[in-house]
Scaffold this motif. Structure first.
Motif, PDB file in Angstrom:
ATOM      1  N   THR A   1       0.843  -1.194   0.000  1.00  0.00           N
ATOM      2  CA  THR A   1       0.000   0.000   0.000  1.00  0.00           C
ATOM      3  C   THR A   1       0.877   1.242   0.000  1.00  0.00           C
ATOM      4  O   THR A   1       2.077   1.177   0.273  1.00  0.00           O
ATOM      5  CB  THR A   1      -0.898   0.080   1.256  1.00  0.00           C
ATOM      6  N   ALA A   2       0.250   2.379  -0.279  1.00  0.00           N
ATOM      7  CA  ALA A   2       0.939   3.642  -0.024  1.00  0.00           C
ATOM      8  C   ALA A   2       1.034   3.807   1.494  1.00  0.00           C
ATOM      9  O   ALA A   2       0.263   3.224   2.255  1.00  0.00           O
ATOM     10  CB  ALA A   2       0.179   4.803  -0.653  1.00  0.00           C
ATOM     11  N   SER A   3       1.992   4.619   1.922  1.00  0.00           N
ATOM     12  CA  SER A   3       2.271   4.722   3.358  1.00  0.00           C
ATOM     13  C   SER A   3       1.093   5.254   4.159  1.00  0.00           C
ATOM     14  O   SER A   3       0.879   4.862   5.301  1.00  0.00           O
ATOM     15  CB  SER A   3       3.499   5.606   3.581  1.00  0.00           C
ATOM     16  N   GLU A   4       0.295   6.165   3.551  1.00  0.00           N
ATOM     17  CA  GLU A   4      -0.801   6.766   4.318  1.00  0.00           C
ATOM     18  C   GLU A   4      -1.851   5.726   4.704  1.00  0.00           C
ATOM     19  O   GLU A   4      -2.434   5.790   5.786  1.00  0.00           O
ATOM     20  CB  GLU A   4      -1.413   7.945   3.545  1.00  0.00           C
ATOM     21  N   ALA A   5      -2.090   4.722   3.836  1.00  0.00           N
ATOM     22  CA  ALA A   5      -3.056   3.669   4.156  1.00  0.00           C
ATOM     23  C   ALA A   5      -2.532   2.795   5.288  1.00  0.00           C
ATOM     24  O   ALA A   5      -3.289   2.394   6.180  1.00  0.00           O
ATOM     25  CB  ALA A   5      -3.346   2.824   2.920  1.00  0.00           C
ATOM     26  N   ALA A   6      -1.235   2.513   5.255  1.00  0.00           N
ATOM     27  CA  ALA A   6      -0.630   1.732   6.324  1.00  0.00           C
ATOM     28  C   ALA A   6      -0.720   2.478   7.654  1.00  0.00           C
ATOM     29  O   ALA A   6      -1.060   1.902   8.691  1.00  0.00           O
ATOM     30  CB  ALA A   6       0.820   1.417   5.983  1.00  0.00           C
ATOM     31  N   ILE A   7      -0.424   3.771   7.609  1.00  0.00           N
ATOM     32  CA  ILE A   7      -0.456   4.586   8.835  1.00  0.00           C
ATOM     33  C   ILE A   7      -1.875   4.673   9.389  1.00  0.00           C
ATOM     34  O   ILE A   7      -2.107   4.477  10.584  1.00  0.00           O
ATOM     35  CB  ILE A   7       0.115   5.988   8.553  1.00  0.00           C
ATOM     36  N   ALA A   8      -2.830   4.962   8.501  1.00  0.00           N
ATOM     37  CA  ALA A   8      -4.223   5.041   8.935  1.00  0.00           C
ATOM     38  C   ALA A   8      -4.703   3.688   9.451  1.00  0.00           C
ATOM     39  O   ALA A   8      -5.456   3.606  10.436  1.00  0.00           O
ATOM     40  CB  ALA A   8      -5.106   5.516   7.792  1.00  0.00           C
ATOM     41  N   GLY A   9      -4.257   2.623   8.791  1.00  0.00           N
ATOM     42  CA  GLY A   9      -4.639   1.284   9.234  1.00  0.00           C
ATOM     43  C   GLY A   9      -4.101   0.969  10.615  1.00  0.00           C
ATOM     44  O   GLY A   9      -4.824   0.474  11.487  1.00  0.00           O
ATOM     45  N   ARG A  10      -2.830   1.283  10.838  1.00  0.00           N
ATOM     46  CA  ARG A  10      -2.223   1.049  12.159  1.00  0.00           C
ATOM     47  C   ARG A  10      -2.926   1.881  13.228  1.00  0.00           C
ATOM     48  O   ARG A  10      -3.203   1.392  14.324  1.00  0.00           O
ATOM     49  CB  ARG A  10      -0.736   1.409  12.098  1.00  0.00           C
ATOM     50  N   ALA A  11      -3.240   3.131  12.890  1.00  0.00           N
ATOM     51  CA  ALA A  11      -3.946   3.998  13.840  1.00  0.00           C
ATOM     52  C   ALA A  11      -5.329   3.449  14.167  1.00  0.00           C
ATOM     53  O   ALA A  11      -5.839   3.629  15.277  1.00  0.00           O
ATOM     54  CB  ALA A  11      -4.070   5.411  13.272  1.00  0.00           C
ATOM     55  N   GLY A  12      -5.936   2.760  13.184  1.00  0.00           N
ATOM     56  CA  GLY A  12      -7.266   2.206  13.379  1.00  0.00           C
ATOM     57  C   GLY A  12      -7.272   0.814  13.968  1.00  0.00           C
ATOM     58  O   GLY A  12      -8.331   0.187  14.057  1.00  0.00           O
ATOM     59  N   GLY A  13      -6.105   0.310  14.366  1.00  0.00           N
ATOM     60  CA  GLY A  13      -6.053  -0.983  15.042  1.00  0.00           C
ATOM     61  C   GLY A  13      -5.577  -2.146  14.202  1.00  0.00           C
ATOM     62  O   GLY A  13      -5.581  -3.284  14.671  1.00  0.00           O
ATOM     63  N   ALA A  14      -5.174  -1.902  12.955  1.00  0.00           N
ATOM     64  CA  ALA A  14      -4.658  -2.998  12.132  1.00  0.00           C
ATOM     65  C   ALA A  14      -3.348  -3.508  12.726  1.00  0.00           C
ATOM     66  O   ALA A  14      -2.418  -2.725  12.941  1.00  0.00           O
ATOM     67  CB  ALA A  14      -4.431  -2.528  10.697  1.00  0.00           C
TER      68      ALA A  14
ATOM     69  N   LYS B   1      -1.187  17.096  10.113  1.00  0.00           N
ATOM     70  CA  LYS B   1      -1.231  18.515   9.775  1.00  0.00           C
ATOM     71  C   LYS B   1      -2.274  18.827   8.712  1.00  0.00           C
ATOM     72  O   LYS B   1      -2.944  19.871   8.763  1.00  0.00           O
ATOM     73  CB  LYS B   1       0.155  18.965   9.293  1.00  0.00           C
ATOM     74  N   THR B   2      -2.436  17.920   7.744  1.00  0.00           N
ATOM     75  CA  THR B   2      -3.383  18.149   6.655  1.00  0.00           C
ATOM     76  C   THR B   2      -4.771  17.581   6.940  1.00  0.00           C
ATOM     77  O   THR B   2      -5.714  17.836   6.187  1.00  0.00           O
ATOM     78  CB  THR B   2      -2.868  17.523   5.341  1.00  0.00           C
ATOM     79  N   GLY B   3      -4.893  16.800   8.005  1.00  0.00           N
ATOM     80  CA  GLY B   3      -6.198  16.241   8.369  1.00  0.00           C
ATOM     81  C   GLY B   3      -6.584  14.976   7.627  1.00  0.00           C
ATOM     82  O   GLY B   3      -7.713  14.492   7.766  1.00  0.00           O
ATOM     83  N   VAL B   4      -5.676  14.409   6.846  1.00  0.00           N
ATOM     84  CA  VAL B   4      -5.986  13.173   6.127  1.00  0.00           C
ATOM     85  C   VAL B   4      -5.966  11.992   7.093  1.00  0.00           C
ATOM     86  O   VAL B   4      -5.020  11.814   7.846  1.00  0.00           O
ATOM     87  CB  VAL B   4      -4.976  12.929   4.990  1.00  0.00           C
ATOM     88  N   GLY B   5      -7.006  11.213   7.074  1.00  0.00           N
ATOM     89  CA  GLY B   5      -7.073  10.048   7.950  1.00  0.00           C
ATOM     90  C   GLY B   5      -7.766  10.298   9.274  1.00  0.00           C
ATOM     91  O   GLY B   5      -8.315   9.397   9.881  1.00  0.00           O
ATOM     92  N   ARG B   6      -7.724  11.540   9.746  1.00  0.00           N
ATOM     93  CA  ARG B   6      -8.406  11.920  10.997  1.00  0.00           C
ATOM     94  C   ARG B   6      -8.143  10.901  12.104  1.00  0.00           C
ATOM     95  O   ARG B   6      -9.054  10.302  12.655  1.00  0.00           O
ATOM     96  CB  ARG B   6      -9.912  12.077  10.760  1.00  0.00           C
ATOM     97  N   MET B   7      -6.864  10.736  12.431  1.00  0.00           N
ATOM     98  CA  MET B   7      -6.459   9.726  13.411  1.00  0.00           C
ATOM     99  C   MET B   7      -6.559  10.261  14.836  1.00  0.00           C
ATOM    100  O   MET B   7      -6.017  11.319  15.144  1.00  0.00           O
ATOM    101  CB  MET B   7      -5.025   9.288  13.117  1.00  0.00           C
ATOM    102  N   ALA B   8      -7.263   9.511  15.681  1.00  0.00           N
ATOM    103  CA  ALA B   8      -7.365   9.904  17.090  1.00  0.00           C
ATOM    104  C   ALA B   8      -6.024   9.724  17.795  1.00  0.00           C
ATOM    105  O   ALA B   8      -5.627  10.559  18.612  1.00  0.00           O
ATOM    106  CB  ALA B   8      -8.439   9.073  17.788  1.00  0.00           C
TER     107      ALA B   8
END
Length: 324
Positions: A79-92, A293-300
């Motif tokens: 995946t692109a890195s942002e999907a991996a990061i968002a996934g990890r933040a979401g519990g993946a 900073k850009t708000g992409v993913g909206r990670m808690a």
């Protein structure tokens, strides 16, 4: 029980054991259909030589790969890195274990609009795919240029959210003025004459984004010998594509894209998204910070890269194969 009967049972047990061993050597791989994901796809072609079997599933976007990992359907994903990061933040439950390509994005505009810089996007509609690394890059570029942005009219730039497959058609149909697109689609738009390059968006602190190979924690920890075989196979596939450009082009154009992209499309795409092996915690952390900073993913709870970037398997595989 006769000796003949015992012999047959021994043969049957050995056959069952062999079948079980083969089943244990299957790696479930999630991938995307882009030119720079070609070496990842090529792993399944050489997998038998690596002593494994790779079952590849192709998804529309990286977040779908993450969903499949969370559902327990995959062992490894590209995946692109942002999907991996968002996934990890979401519990993946994943680790980043390698980086298989760099770059892979381009800001392209309608030629007749004469857009030469990001600042020229003021008052324009820009197409982008929601949640992709291209959105991170676009928003980072707009912030750097001091432009405001919204999905609704009223800001400096209006974003139009579309799937990767729909962006080129929207640009061609003049429904949008520009697009932040992946490869080879951005190269196709330029080569077919309905798009002109504005820039390759690598001049923000994020730099050229690295596409990431992720592995489930369970696979990494509990199936270590198979994970090691897979990583060696990844390095071999990538080295083949780097050392044999003709093989890479033939495979991507004919097998991955079924003849839908030209030689020029492929060459331009890979020129903007070269194959690679490596990724660093520092790069993933900068990407995470840019997403915040850009708000992409909206990670808690944005994950800390040092906790989940694990490159030991990669370094071991490169060393064993003599790759620098």
């Amino acid at each position: 029980m006769t000796l003949e009967r015992i012999g047959k049972l021994v043969v049957l047990a050995a056959w069952v054991a062999a079948g079980g061993a083969q089943a244990q050597d299957v790696v479930r791989l999630g991938n995307l259909k882009f030119a720079h994901y070609g070496a990842v796809s090529y792993i399944k072609e050489i997998a038998p030589k690596c002593g494994i079997k790779v079952e590849e599933r192709v998804f529309p976007k990286g977040l779908d790969v993450m969903s499949a990992i969370i559902a327990g359907e995959l062992d490894v994903g590209a995946t692109a890195s942002e999907a991996a990061i968002a996934g990890r933040a979401g519990g993946a439950p994943i680790y980043v274990v390698a980086g298989f390509a760099k770059g892979g994005a381009r800001l392209v505009a309608r030629p007749e609009l004469n857009i030469k810089s990001v600042k020229d996007l003021k008052g324009k509609k820009v197409g982008v795919t929601r949640g992709g690394i291209q959105e991170v890059l676009l928003l980072a570029e707009l912030q750097q240029a001091g432009l405001t942005v919204s999905e609704q009219p009223g800001k400096d730039v209006q974003t139009v959210l579309l799937a990767y497959a729909d962006l080129n058609q929207a640009l061609l149909g003049k429904h949008i003025d520009a697009m932040m697109q992946s490869e080879p689609q951005s190269s196709q738009a330029i080569n077919k004459g309905y798009g002109a390059e504005v820039l390759k968006p690598y001049d923000t602190p994020l730099g050229a984004p690295v596409r990431t190979m992720v592995m489930t924690e369970k696979f990494y920890r509990e199936r270590r010998p198979l994970a090691e075989k897979f990583m060696r196979c990844f390095v071999q596939a990538t080295r083949t594509f780097l050392d044999q450009p003709a093989t890479a082009e033939k495979y991507v154009r004919e097998t991955v894209f079924k003849g839908q992209i030209s030689s020029d499309d492929f060459q331009d795409a890979i020129g903007n998204s070269p194959y690679s092996y490596d990724v660093t915690p520092e790069h993933i952390q900068v990407t995470t910070d840019t997403m915040v900073k850009t708000g992409v993913g909206r990670m808690a709870r944005p994950p800390l890269a040092r906790d989940w970037v694990k490159t030991d398997l990669l370094e071991q595989a490169k060393k064993s194969l003599g790759v620098q």
